[in-house]
Design a protein around this motif. Structure first.
Motif, PDB file in Angstrom:
ATOM      1  N   HIS A 146       0.837  -1.213   0.000  1.00 30.46           N
ATOM      2  CA  HIS A 146       0.000   0.000   0.000  1.00 30.46           C
ATOM      3  C   HIS A 146       0.867   1.257   0.000  1.00 30.46           C
ATOM      4  O   HIS A 146       0.591   2.216  -0.725  1.00 30.46           O
ATOM      5  N   THR A 147       1.914   1.239   0.785  1.00 33.68           N
ATOM      6  CA  THR A 147       2.800   2.404   0.888  1.00 33.68           C
ATOM      7  C   THR A 147       3.511   2.678  -0.429  1.00 33.68           C
ATOM      8  O   THR A 147       3.586   3.827  -0.873  1.00 33.68           O
ATOM      9  N   VAL A 148       4.018   1.639  -1.070  1.00 34.42           N
ATOM     10  CA  VAL A 148       4.722   1.815  -2.340  1.00 34.42           C
ATOM     11  C   VAL A 148       3.759   2.324  -3.405  1.00 34.42           C
ATOM     12  O   VAL A 148       4.098   3.238  -4.160  1.00 34.42           O
ATOM     13  N   LYS A 149       2.569   1.776  -3.457  1.00 31.48           N
ATOM     14  CA  LYS A 149       1.570   2.241  -4.431  1.00 31.48           C
ATOM     15  C   LYS A 149       1.285   3.728  -4.244  1.00 31.48           C
ATOM     16  O   LYS A 149       1.269   4.499  -5.211  1.00 31.48           O
ATOM     17  N   ALA A 150       1.081   4.146  -3.015  1.00 32.51           N
ATOM     18  CA  ALA A 150       0.794   5.556  -2.734  1.00 32.51           C
ATOM     19  C   ALA A 150       2.007   6.431  -3.034  1.00 32.51           C
ATOM     20  O   ALA A 150       1.861   7.543  -3.568  1.00 32.51           O
ATOM     21  N   THR A 151       3.184   5.949  -2.730  1.00 31.75           N
ATOM     22  CA  THR A 151       4.409   6.721  -2.961  1.00 31.75           C
ATOM     23  C   THR A 151       4.678   6.891  -4.452  1.00 31.75           C
ATOM     24  O   THR A 151       5.098   7.960  -4.900  1.00 31.75           O
ATOM     25  N   LEU A 152       4.419   5.853  -5.232  1.00 29.85           N
ATOM     26  CA  LEU A 152       4.623   5.937  -6.674  1.00 29.85           C
ATOM     27  C   LEU A 152       3.701   6.967  -7.328  1.00 29.85           C
ATOM     28  O   LEU A 152       4.016   7.504  -8.389  1.00 29.85           O
ATOM     29  N   ALA A 153       2.587   7.260  -6.698  1.00 38.22           N
ATOM     30  CA  ALA A 153       1.644   8.242  -7.236  1.00 38.22           C
ATOM     31  C   ALA A 153       2.089   9.680  -6.960  1.00 38.22           C
ATOM     32  O   ALA A 153       1.499  10.614  -7.495  1.00 38.22           O
ATOM     33  N   LEU A 154       3.123   9.850  -6.161  1.00 35.47           N
ATOM     34  CA  LEU A 154       3.629  11.171  -5.802  1.00 35.47           C
ATOM     35  C   LEU A 154       4.857  11.505  -6.640  1.00 35.47           C
ATOM     36  O   LEU A 154       5.496  10.613  -7.196  1.00 35.47           O
ATOM     37  N   PRO A 155       5.217  12.799  -6.721  1.00 34.22           N
ATOM     38  CA  PRO A 155       6.302  13.213  -7.628  1.00 34.22           C
ATOM     39  C   PRO A 155       7.723  13.045  -7.075  1.00 34.22           C
ATOM     40  O   PRO A 155       8.548  13.952  -7.141  1.00 34.22           O
ATOM     41  N   PHE A 156       8.023  11.874  -6.532  1.00 30.31           N
ATOM     42  CA  PHE A 156       9.378  11.605  -6.056  1.00 30.31           C
ATOM     43  C   PHE A 156      10.267  11.218  -7.232  1.00 30.31           C
ATOM     44  O   PHE A 156       9.846  10.457  -8.102  1.00 30.31           O
ATOM     45  N   GLN A 157      11.500  11.705  -7.242  1.00 30.11           N
ATOM     46  CA  GLN A 157      12.452  11.318  -8.274  1.00 30.11           C
ATOM     47  C   GLN A 157      13.128   9.992  -7.932  1.00 30.11           C
ATOM     48  O   GLN A 157      13.544   9.260  -8.821  1.00 30.11           O
ATOM     49  N   HIS A 158      13.252   9.705  -6.644  1.00 31.03           N
ATOM     50  CA  HIS A 158      13.877   8.464  -6.177  1.00 31.03           C
ATOM     51  C   HIS A 158      13.052   7.922  -5.019  1.00 31.03           C
ATOM     52  O   HIS A 158      12.558   8.684  -4.189  1.00 31.03           O
ATOM     53  N   ILE A 159      12.936   6.605  -4.967  1.00 29.08           N
ATOM     54  CA  ILE A 159      12.265   5.930  -3.856  1.00 29.08           C
ATOM     55  C   ILE A 159      13.221   4.847  -3.368  1.00 29.08           C
ATOM     56  O   ILE A 159      13.509   3.895  -4.092  1.00 29.08           O
ATOM     57  N   VAL A 160      13.723   5.017  -2.171  1.00 24.21           N
ATOM     58  CA  VAL A 160      14.670   4.062  -1.587  1.00 24.21           C
ATOM     59  C   VAL A 160      13.892   3.185  -0.610  1.00 24.21           C
ATOM     60  O   VAL A 160      13.275   3.694   0.326  1.00 24.21           O
ATOM     61  N   ILE A 161      13.926   1.878  -0.840  1.00 21.62           N
ATOM     62  CA  ILE A 161      13.235   0.942   0.043  1.00 21.62           C
ATOM     63  C   ILE A 161      14.284   0.079   0.719  1.00 21.62           C
ATOM     64  O   ILE A 161      15.084  -0.590   0.054  1.00 21.62           O
ATOM     65  N   VAL A 162      14.287   0.092   2.037  1.00 25.54           N
ATOM     66  CA  VAL A 162      15.224  -0.695   2.827  1.00 25.54           C
ATOM     67  C   VAL A 162      14.458  -1.862   3.438  1.00 25.54           C
ATOM     68  O   VAL A 162      13.562  -1.668   4.261  1.00 25.54           O
ATOM     69  N   ASN A 163      14.790  -3.068   3.000  1.00 23.70           N
ATOM     70  CA  ASN A 163      14.198  -4.276   3.551  1.00 23.70           C
ATOM     71  C   ASN A 163      15.116  -4.758   4.662  1.00 23.70           C
ATOM     72  O   ASN A 163      16.227  -5.211   4.411  1.00 23.70           O
TER      73      ASN A 163
END
Length: 55
Positions: free
Chosen positions: A18-35
């Motif tokens: 859910h978080t990634v889906k919502a974040t992708l809809a926003l104007p971020f140039q980079h999305i860093v995901i730390v697992n």
């Protein structure tokens, strides 16, 4: 403006999706995901993502 989102997760695959889906809809140039060592299939799901903004 150059914006980066940072998402940290551990065994919360459903919430991460859910978080990634919502974040992708926003104007971020980079999305860093730390697992942080998830054992719930997070790594497999992340490997399937193809958006070039995701690191």
């Amino acid at each position: 403006m150059n914006l980066t989102a940072l998402i940290v997760t551990w065994n919360r695959l459903s919430q991460l999706q859910h978080t990634v889906k919502a974040t992708l809809a926003l104007p971020f140039q980079h999305i860093v995901i730390v697992n942080n060592g998830s054992t719930d299939g997070t790594a497999s799901w992340l490997a399937e993502l193809s958006d070039p903004r995701i690191h």
